[in-house]
Write a protein that holds these residues in place. Structure first.
Motif: not given
Length: 121
Positions: A52-72
């Motif tokens: 989300s624009w403020n970084g409070r919400s994230t969504l991941y594809a099942d294939s990367v969940k637990g391995r990838f982390t998105i941030s801004r």
């Protein structure tokens, strides 16, 4: 429309890590929820992660969940994707774009060059 440049890709062995960056210019970065997408050879572009624009919400594809982390970092107009425990199936060109953090979809049509990630087995 916001202009985006991806960087940080490279060649890494399976189990390794990379951090991708997406730098935004022209437009108001904080106005957008953002996402990462990837396209492997011979396959359609697919959703990877969104924030989300403020970084409070994230969504991941099942294939990367637990391995990838998105941030801004809105002060730097930059979004990141930390990729750990990489697998050969993560090999693709990675792109960033404004995205819907609830659905993982995008209406963006000004795709850049992306950044190549290659994971060797």
């Amino acid at each position: 429309q916001v202009q985006l440049v991806e960087s940080g890709g490279g060649l890494v062995q399976a189990g390794g890590s990379l951090r991708l960056s997406c730098a935004a210019s022209r437009g108001t970065f904080t106005a957008y929820a953002m996402g990462w997408f990837r396209q492997a050879p011979g396959k359609e572009r697919e959703f990877v992660a969104a924030i989300s624009w403020n970084g409070r919400s994230t969504l991941y594809a099942d294939s990367v969940k637990g391995r990838f982390t998105i941030s801004r970092d809105n002060a730097k107009n930059t979004m990141y994707l930390q990729m750990n425990s990489l697998k050969p199936e993560d090999t693709a060109v990675y792109f960033c774009a404004p995205a819907d953090v609830k659905t993982g979809t995008t209406q963006y049509d000004s795709w850049g060059q992306g950044t190549q990630v290659t994971v060797s087995s």
